[in-house]
Design an enzyme around this catalytic site. Structure first.
Site, PDB file in Angstrom:
ATOM      1  N   VAL A 398       0.832  -1.203   0.000  1.00 23.29           N
ATOM      2  CA  VAL A 398       0.000   0.000   0.000  1.00 23.29           C
ATOM      3  C   VAL A 398       0.866   1.251   0.000  1.00 23.29           C
ATOM      4  CG1 VAL A 398      -2.017  -1.019   1.113  1.00 23.29           C
ATOM      5  CG2 VAL A 398      -0.202  -0.116   2.522  1.00 23.29           C
ATOM      6  N   ASP A 399       0.492   2.187  -0.830  1.00 20.61           N
ATOM      7  CA  ASP A 399       1.109   3.500  -0.790  1.00 20.61           C
ATOM      8  C   ASP A 399       0.518   4.258   0.401  1.00 20.61           C
ATOM      9  OD1 ASP A 399       2.584   5.804  -1.929  1.00 20.61           O
ATOM     10  OD2 ASP A 399       0.564   6.607  -2.172  1.00 20.61           O
ATOM     11  N   LYS A 400       1.352   5.034   1.110  1.00 19.22           N
ATOM     12  CA  LYS A 400       0.858   5.712   2.319  1.00 19.22           C
ATOM     13  C   LYS A 400      -0.055   6.881   1.982  1.00 19.22           C
ATOM     14  CE  LYS A 400       3.407   8.635   4.669  1.00 19.22           C
ATOM     15  NZ  LYS A 400       2.543   9.850   4.760  1.00 19.22           N
ATOM     16  N   THR A 401       0.455   7.814   1.210  1.00 16.72           N
ATOM     17  CA  THR A 401      -0.271   9.065   0.975  1.00 16.72           C
ATOM     18  C   THR A 401      -1.479   8.848   0.076  1.00 16.72           C
ATOM     19  OG1 THR A 401       1.801  10.279   1.185  1.00 16.72           O
ATOM     20  CG2 THR A 401      -0.051  11.445   0.191  1.00 16.72           C
ATOM     21  N   THR A 403      -3.793   6.730   0.406  1.00 13.24           N
ATOM     22  CA  THR A 403      -4.339   5.381   0.530  1.00 13.24           C
ATOM     23  C   THR A 403      -4.580   5.057   2.000  1.00 13.24           C
ATOM     24  OG1 THR A 403      -3.131   4.724  -1.461  1.00 13.24           O
ATOM     25  CG2 THR A 403      -4.004   2.960  -0.071  1.00 13.24           C
TER      26      THR A 403
END
Length: 709
Positions: A398-401, A403
């Site tokens: 997963v991408d943090k920003t 998401t």
């Protein structure tokens, strides 16, 4: 702006067969269905035609069966006035329209299968019914040409009009049930189509309001949405505020508060307040139209597991015809008298009971129902392959920003130095940042706006790359930026220890100085979505390992990972490295899903076994992904995985039903039990069993509509 409806027709079992008008599939003979089902389309066309065939066939079949069974009725009421020859001619007159009109469609499809060298279910039905009917017609018109092996003990030649009539009727019943079930599988699309209102209330330049057809609405038009109305098109709220029910598009029951500047989706329901909006996305660009298109394309796609059914069907029909021929020859050679009559009946029973329609429906029916059901919960699955792969995913990257987080930095901390208040510090920072488009600047200005602070005029504004911004307010030089900028401003104390604590909490820290001295510092953070913690807990409970990727510094990434209980994270990476990481996981044997929302996530989304895009993200990310979560909520991934697992379980059940049915049915129809039990399977019973097998597969697939995800 009506939703654009496709004029394309496809085969549910073989979506590579596409026509511009209603037709039948050249592979399996099934009637083509509209790619995007308009409300009432099936009922107005093929379903109504098949219903007429059913009622005519039923009305004519009942007397045919009554005459054929006359000798078995109590008191034999027809024996006194109906001779056997007369009865045969009456049966011929009644059966001919049943077979040659009501059932003519499967003769056409059966012949097409021979011409196209693609034998299918209609090949077997047409052959079985045709043999029974033609044999009976010849026996009625010229009984003398039949040898003794065809004759009963009394010397008469048996006719099988009731067999041809009842089988035709049962096939029509099966087609009728299949058409109705197919209509139910498209209920998700029809429900979405029904969301689009027909009218909108438009404001004219002079401020007057009038109701206009959606066809007349143009981008930029101002529209009034009143309480209880459906929002006519996609757009931006300009004035007013309200709660909007987006449940049918996102699966979320809780209404979403909308205020000026926020986006609203056409088809959702305005609840409490009235607001003014500006239309922007119309026609095929609207969220609703895109969802309908994606669901329709996904329902028409094929899952890899379908190849198993296709491979079986490729040899199954020729094998059945071979078994029927062998059955005829064996019974004709060594069967009891009349040998040829027994041979004919048993061969017809083999052809009818082995109809592979249940096998062909097993996978596409489950896919159509499952994908449509997911759409009702805001989970848009683009293909059958994506749906099938999801159930095997063991690693989620997963991408943090955007998401895990909101993707929009917010003001979190305001820490002033001695001699200055929080509001004064924030006012200085916001005044200086008002002209900047940087996300951090936007967060600071928004924070000052929420506190209703009056901003000051800035002069001599300038930006220093990699450090921050400078300017003058009321004659004093104000600086805002990182440590490097403040060092050049001769600040002696910049709260180094306190700043590190804020970073460990996931905040980005900027410093403010006034006249060369530190005035304080401000913490900005991309806040974690309210649903992220619950979503990650649910993902872990399903056995999926989560890895967080981010371009942020390691301290911030570690703080977020610790808060979310994510064991593995990789920080300070470039977009191109995301693809490399996904490839490494795949090479290690992991089945990888990638979730993201930005343009920089698109390559990794395409590389992953399953790409999952947030519906709140960029168009490039959505186009690169196999799954789109309309709400942008990670709980949608859990829903997608549950749906995939349930659908694959349903497909396996359907394939089992189809395989076991034919494994048992064909030998029984061929008469293998006759030597030990005297049991023979009537072609009528075989036709009934064939129809019930299809109904069982369809009914099992429709159970997915009750699945709670």
């Amino acid at each position: 702006m009506p939703l654009e409806n496709s004029a394309t027709f496809i085969c549910p079992m073989h979506p590579e067969i596409v026509r511009s008008e209603p037709d039948t599939c050249t592979v399996c003979g099934m009637a083509l269905a509209p790619e995007i089902a308009k409300p009432g389309m099936a009922e107005a066309s093929e379903l109504s035609a098949m219903t007429r065939r059913f009622w005519v066939a039923l009305a004519l079949t009942l007397p045919v069966v009554a005459i054929a069974m006359a000798d078995y009725l109590p008191g034999r009421p027809l024996a006194g006035w109906l001779t056997e020859r007369t009865a045969q001619w009456i049966e011929l007159g009644l059966t001919a329209p049943i077979v040659l009109w009501a059932g003519w469609f499967f003769f056409e499809r059966g012949w097409a299968s021979v011409v196209n060298r693609s034998l299918n279910m209609f090949s077997l039905i047409a052959l079985g019914v045709g043999v029974a009917f033609i044999d009976s017609v010849v026996a009625t018109i010229a009984p003398g040409i039949f040898p003794r092996s065809f004759r009963e003990v009394s010397g008469t030649v048996a006719v099988y009009y009731e067999v041809a009539a009842v089988i035709t009727l049962l096939v029509i019943v099966g087609q009728l049930l299949e058409l109705r079930a197919r209509g139910q599988t498209s209920s998700a699309i029809r429900a979405l189509l029904d969301l689009s209102p027909k009218m909108a209330r438009r404001l004219a330049v002079d401020g007057s309001e009038s109701d206009v057809s959606l066809d007349l609405v143009m981008p930029g038009d101002r529209l009034r949405v009143r309480p209880g109305e459906r929002i006519p098109v996609d757009g931006i709220v300009m004035e007013g505020a309200s709660a909007v029910d987006e449940a049918l598009l996102t699966g979320e029951a809780i209404p979403v508060l909308k205020s000026p500047g926020m986006r609203v989706i056409g088809g959702t329901v305005n609840q409490t307040g009235s607001f003014l909006m500006q239309a922007d996305r119309l026609g095929s660009a609207s969220m609703l139209s895109q969802i309908v298109r994606m669901v329709a394309e996904a329902q028409a796609s094929r899952a890899p597991i379908q190849r198993l059914a296709d491979q079986v069907a490729a040899w199954f029909v020729p094998a059945v015809i071979t078994v029927a021929i062998v059955t005829f020859l064996v019974w004709g050679a060594i069967g009891p008298e009349p040998r040829m009559a027994h041979a004919l009946v048993n061969a017809v029973a083999v052809l009818i009971i082995a109809c592979p329609c249940a096998l062909g429906l097993a996978t596409p029916m489950s896919l159509m129902v499952g994908i449509g059901h997911g759409a009702m919960f805001g989970v848009l699955i683009k293909s059958g392959e994506a749906l099938e792969t999801l159930h095997r995913v063991d690693t989620l990257v997963v991408d943090k920003t955007g998401t895990l987080t909101e993707g929009k930095p917010r003001l979190v901390s305001v820490i002033p130095a001695a001699g200055i208040t929080e509001n004064q510090l924030l006012c200085l920072a916001a005044s200086l940042e008002r002209g900047s488009e940087h996300p951090l600047a936007t967060a600071i200005v928004s924070g000052a706006t929420e506190r209703k602070l009056a901003l000051s005029k800035v002069s001599d504004f300038r930006s220093i790359a990699g450090k921050g911004v400078l300017g003058r307010i009321d004659g004093e030089e104000i600086a805002l930026g990182n440590i490097n900028l403040l060092a050049s401003q001769r600040s002696q104390d910049y709260f180094a220890t306190h700043a590190e604590q804020l970073r460990q909490q996931g905040q980005t820290v900027v410093f403010v100085s006034r006249a060369g001295r530190l005035a304080g510092m401000i913490g900005v953070a991309d806040t974690i979505k309210a649903t992220t913690v619950e979503a990650l807990r649910m993902l872990r409970s399903t056995g999926i390992h989560v890895i967080m990727l981010t371009g942020d510094n390691r301290v911030t990434a570690q703080a977020v990972a610790h808060y979310l209980e994510i064991d593995e994270f990789i920080a300070e990476i470039l977009p191109a490295e995301k693809v490399r990481i996904v490839k490494q996981l795949q090479e290690a044997g992991r089945v990888v899903a990638m979730a993201g929302d930005g343009v920089n996530d698109a390559p990794a989304l395409a590389q992953a076994h399953v790409g999952i895009a947030m519906g709140t993200g960029t168009d490039v990310a959505i186009e690169s992904a196999g799954v789109t979560l309309v709400k942008g909520d990670l709980r949608g991934i859990v829903r997608a995985v549950r749906l995939s697992r349930a659908t694959m379980r349903n497909i396996r059940q359907n394939l089992f039903f189809a395989f076991i049915y034919n494994t048992i049915g064909v030998p029984v129809a061929a008469g293998v039990l006759y030597p030990v039990s005297g049991l023979l399977l009537s072609p009528i019973i075989a036709a009934l069993a064939m129809s019930l097998s299809s109904v069982s597969v369809i009914g099992n697939a429709l159970r997915l509509r009750q699945l709670s995800i």
